[in-house]
Design a protein around this motif. Structure first.
Motif, PDB file in Angstrom:
ATOM      1  N   ALA A  23      38.980  35.821  37.247  1.00  0.00           N
ATOM      2  CA  ALA A  23      38.736  37.166  37.784  1.00  0.00           C
ATOM      3  C   ALA A  23      38.107  37.052  39.172  1.00  0.00           C
ATOM      4  N   VAL A  24      38.257  38.098  39.945  1.00  0.00           N
ATOM      5  CA  VAL A  24      37.559  38.175  41.236  1.00  0.00           C
ATOM      6  C   VAL A  24      36.459  39.223  41.149  1.00  0.00           C
ATOM      7  N   GLU A  25      35.464  39.032  41.979  1.00  0.00           N
ATOM      8  CA  GLU A  25      34.454  40.073  42.180  1.00  0.00           C
ATOM      9  C   GLU A  25      34.435  40.350  43.669  1.00  0.00           C
ATOM     10  N   MET A  26      35.153  41.391  44.068  1.00  0.00           N
ATOM     11  CA  MET A  26      35.324  41.647  45.498  1.00  0.00           C
ATOM     12  C   MET A  26      34.025  42.182  46.116  1.00  0.00           C
ATOM     13  N   PRO A  27      33.756  41.810  47.357  1.00  0.00           N
ATOM     14  CA  PRO A  27      32.613  42.409  48.059  1.00  0.00           C
ATOM     15  C   PRO A  27      32.890  43.894  48.330  1.00  0.00           C
ATOM     16  N   LYS A  28      31.860  44.612  48.695  1.00  0.00           N
ATOM     17  CA  LYS A  28      32.004  46.067  48.839  1.00  0.00           C
ATOM     18  C   LYS A  28      32.993  46.452  49.948  1.00  0.00           C
ATOM     19  N   ALA A  65      35.215  41.604  54.674  1.00  0.00           N
ATOM     20  CA  ALA A  65      33.766  41.413  54.808  1.00  0.00           C
ATOM     21  C   ALA A  65      33.464  40.523  56.015  1.00  0.00           C
ATOM     22  N   ALA A  66      34.279  39.477  56.189  1.00  0.00           N
ATOM     23  CA  ALA A  66      34.072  38.572  57.322  1.00  0.00           C
ATOM     24  C   ALA A  66      34.301  39.313  58.644  1.00  0.00           C
ATOM     25  N   GLN A  67      35.346  40.144  58.672  1.00  0.00           N
ATOM     26  CA  GLN A  67      35.627  40.894  59.906  1.00  0.00           C
ATOM     27  C   GLN A  67      34.482  41.854  60.213  1.00  0.00           C
ATOM     28  N   ALA A  68      33.949  42.482  59.185  1.00  0.00           N
ATOM     29  CA  ALA A  68      32.822  43.407  59.386  1.00  0.00           C
ATOM     30  C   ALA A  68      31.591  42.653  59.879  1.00  0.00           C
ATOM     31  N   LEU A  69      31.375  41.467  59.323  1.00  0.00           N
ATOM     32  CA  LEU A  69      30.195  40.682  59.691  1.00  0.00           C
ATOM     33  C   LEU A  69      30.292  40.193  61.149  1.00  0.00           C
ATOM     34  N   LEU A  70      31.498  39.764  61.535  1.00  0.00           N
ATOM     35  CA  LEU A  70      31.645  39.170  62.870  1.00  0.00           C
ATOM     36  C   LEU A  70      31.871  40.220  63.961  1.00  0.00           C
ATOM     37  N   GLY A  71      32.276  41.424  63.547  1.00  0.00           N
ATOM     38  CA  GLY A  71      32.599  42.446  64.555  1.00  0.00           C
ATOM     39  C   GLY A  71      34.000  42.237  65.096  1.00  0.00           C
ATOM     40  N   ASP A  72      34.506  43.263  65.758  1.00  0.00           N
ATOM     41  CA  ASP A  72      35.923  43.248  66.144  1.00  0.00           C
ATOM     42  C   ASP A  72      36.264  42.224  67.224  1.00  0.00           C
ATOM     43  N   GLY A 110      50.413  41.710  56.597  1.00  0.00           N
ATOM     44  CA  GLY A 110      49.809  42.974  57.003  1.00  0.00           C
ATOM     45  C   GLY A 110      48.356  42.873  57.421  1.00  0.00           C
ATOM     46  N   LEU A 111      47.717  44.013  57.409  1.00  0.00           N
ATOM     47  CA  LEU A 111      46.342  44.137  57.882  1.00  0.00           C
ATOM     48  C   LEU A 111      45.357  43.430  56.937  1.00  0.00           C
ATOM     49  N   ALA A 112      44.112  43.350  57.381  1.00  0.00           N
ATOM     50  CA  ALA A 112      43.083  42.653  56.601  1.00  0.00           C
ATOM     51  C   ALA A 112      42.985  43.190  55.178  1.00  0.00           C
ATOM     52  N   GLU A 113      43.254  44.474  54.983  1.00  0.00           N
ATOM     53  CA  GLU A 113      43.086  45.029  53.630  1.00  0.00           C
ATOM     54  C   GLU A 113      44.086  44.442  52.640  1.00  0.00           C
ATOM     55  N   SER A 114      45.161  43.824  53.132  1.00  0.00           N
ATOM     56  CA  SER A 114      46.075  43.137  52.213  1.00  0.00           C
ATOM     57  C   SER A 114      45.372  41.996  51.474  1.00  0.00           C
ATOM     58  N   ALA A 115      44.251  41.552  52.014  1.00  0.00           N
ATOM     59  CA  ALA A 115      43.494  40.479  51.352  1.00  0.00           C
ATOM     60  C   ALA A 115      42.991  40.912  49.980  1.00  0.00           C
ATOM     61  N   ARG A 116      42.879  42.230  49.757  1.00  0.00           N
ATOM     62  CA  ARG A 116      42.472  42.705  48.418  1.00  0.00           C
ATOM     63  C   ARG A 116      43.482  42.262  47.376  1.00  0.00           C
ATOM     64  N   CYS A 117      44.723  42.208  47.780  1.00  0.00           N
ATOM     65  CA  CYS A 117      45.789  41.711  46.906  1.00  0.00           C
ATOM     66  C   CYS A 117      45.835  40.182  46.927  1.00  0.00           C
ATOM     67  N   ILE A 118      45.856  39.622  48.119  1.00  0.00           N
ATOM     68  CA  ILE A 118      46.132  38.184  48.251  1.00  0.00           C
ATOM     69  C   ILE A 118      45.006  37.345  47.637  1.00  0.00           C
ATOM     70  N   GLU A 119      43.755  37.719  47.925  1.00  0.00           N
ATOM     71  CA  GLU A 119      42.645  36.968  47.321  1.00  0.00           C
ATOM     72  C   GLU A 119      42.684  37.090  45.798  1.00  0.00           C
ATOM     73  N   ALA A 120      43.089  38.249  45.294  1.00  0.00           N
ATOM     74  CA  ALA A 120      43.095  38.487  43.844  1.00  0.00           C
ATOM     75  C   ALA A 120      44.268  37.809  43.144  1.00  0.00           C
ATOM     76  N   LEU A 121      45.221  37.313  43.908  1.00  0.00           N
ATOM     77  CA  LEU A 121      46.317  36.540  43.298  1.00  0.00           C
ATOM     78  C   LEU A 121      45.804  35.207  42.749  1.00  0.00           C
ATOM     79  N   THR A 122      44.809  34.652  43.401  1.00  0.00           N
ATOM     80  CA  THR A 122      44.331  33.317  43.003  1.00  0.00           C
ATOM     81  C   THR A 122      43.869  33.262  41.551  1.00  0.00           C
ATOM     82  N   PRO A 123      43.007  34.184  41.089  1.00  0.00           N
ATOM     83  CA  PRO A 123      42.624  34.106  39.666  1.00  0.00           C
ATOM     84  C   PRO A 123      43.800  34.338  38.715  1.00  0.00           C
ATOM     85  N   ILE A 124      44.810  35.086  39.146  1.00  0.00           N
ATOM     86  CA  ILE A 124      45.999  35.254  38.297  1.00  0.00           C
ATOM     87  C   ILE A 124      46.713  33.908  38.160  1.00  0.00           C
ATOM     88  N   LEU A 125      46.819  33.179  39.266  1.00  0.00           N
ATOM     89  CA  LEU A 125      47.436  31.848  39.213  1.00  0.00           C
ATOM     90  C   LEU A 125      46.581  30.891  38.383  1.00  0.00           C
TER      91      LEU A 125
END
Lengths: 230, 230
Positions: free
Chosen positions: B117-122, B129-136, B191-206
């Motif tokens: 399972a994943v536990e996504m950051p807010k 989260a990394a993009q928000a932390l580092l700024g644009d 796609g955009l950074a928000e696609s990471a919500r899908c891509i990161e969550a693929l790993t626990p499925i695998l």
């Protein structure tokens, strides 16, 4: 034929995804009942598909009726294939009829006006929203989100993707996986309903690739590959 | 060699994923600098990998240093490959050094104690989260989340998955995609950074499929398939 899949209902069965699934399932020998808000439209679609499959030498059992009657007619599995905008209202209507059935939710919450993005409901995914709406007594299985409607409807093609199946009820998932594999593709148990946050969101990524000039094909699918797969 | 990928830093380069990437990149002729909290450990790993590749007849350019020095040494691309628990703290430390670089975030937020399972950051995903932390001003590209560390480290194997790449900066994504394709696999702009919500969550499925007794192989990968692919 597995008794559990004796007769499968497809709600929204006159849309492209629903029609494609109906054709593939009927071709595999499954009895299919299409449900639509307009029962006549469902009957017409059923007649048309039956004729199409007869041309290919298949005696298909496809009927059409209202959404409510189709849900009642299902042995157990009820596939929900409506546009996301109508998802919750349709389920609310059908909820009392879904007792002792399994809901197979294939709806992807594409963002309005932007098929390259999803707008997930507050529950995290449509599968989770459906489970919350129906309560724990009706198992919800998320599946078939990533398969192209055009591929499903083109019977000269095999289905070029594996199907990731998720949900909180293992027995229900296994029935859905068995149904899917009748269509000649591979189904994988992708975990609990929350995996739908990933699986539903894969669809707009595939749509993006299909639209992209940088990708030399459309109707992309996703497959799970063993080591050394090329 | 593309100038933009002249020297690539891998922060967390002594972990299994980082080491595997270092080997594959060095094998493709890319100069790699491993960064670790313990510079000596990074140097030792670099020496070991250089020897391993020399045995295979490859003159590799792999060096090891502190995380900070490795970040400074990178021409442009800095790959972040640390456990999720250390992700934000590491990035906060490195942020001032990442000006004029591109951060390639490969971190998956697996749930503590549950790799299925994943536990996504807010923010929705680690990439966001990394993009928000580092700024644009510092582009963040999410990539390489779904490739097995064991596959990466086993140089007798090809990489059995395509790489889904996401982020809000197209030029940065293209550089990362070019780097990935040097390793002999296919990268797709997902796609955009928000696609990471899908891509990161693929790993626990695998990971779930890899653990499952119902799936006859481990180290599963995901591939994008054209129509009629089998």
């Amino acid at each position: 034929m597995n008794e559990a899949v004796e007769k499968v209902a497809i709600i929204g069965g006159t849309g492209p995804q629903g029609k494609g699934l109906a054709l593939r399932l009927a071709l595999a020998g499954v009895s299919v009942v299409l449900g639509s808000r307009d029962a006549t439209k469902a009957q017409d679609a059923a007649t048309e598909m039956t004729a199409l499959l007869a041309e290919k030498g298949t005696t298909a059992d496809i009927t059409g009726m209202s959404m409510e009657d189709a849900t009642k007619a299902a042995s157990e599995l009820v596939i929900l294939s409506v546009p996301y905008a109508g998802h919750d209202a349709t389920l609310t209507t059908l909820a009392p009829l879904l007792i002792n059935k399994v809901l197979v939710d294939i709806v992807v919450p594409l963002a309005p006006g932007n098929p390259k993005a999803v707008e997930m409901p507050k529950e995290g995914s449509v599968t989770e929203a459906a489970q919350a709406l129906l309560g724990d007594s009706v198992p919800v299985v998320g599946a078939l989100h990533n398969v192209s409607a055009i591929t499903l409807n083109d019977l000269s093609r095999t289905i070029n993707c594996d199907i990731l199946v998720c949900g909180n009820d293992l027995a229900a998932k296994k029935k859905v996986m068995a149904l899917i594999e009748l269509m000649g593709t591979k189904a994988y148990n992708a975990g609990l309903a929350e995996s739908a946050r990933c699986i539903e969101a894969l669809t707009p990524i595939l749509i993006r690739l299909n639209i992209s000039k940088d990708v030399p094909f459309s109707h992309a699918g996703v497959r799970i590959c063993p080591p050394d797969a090329h």
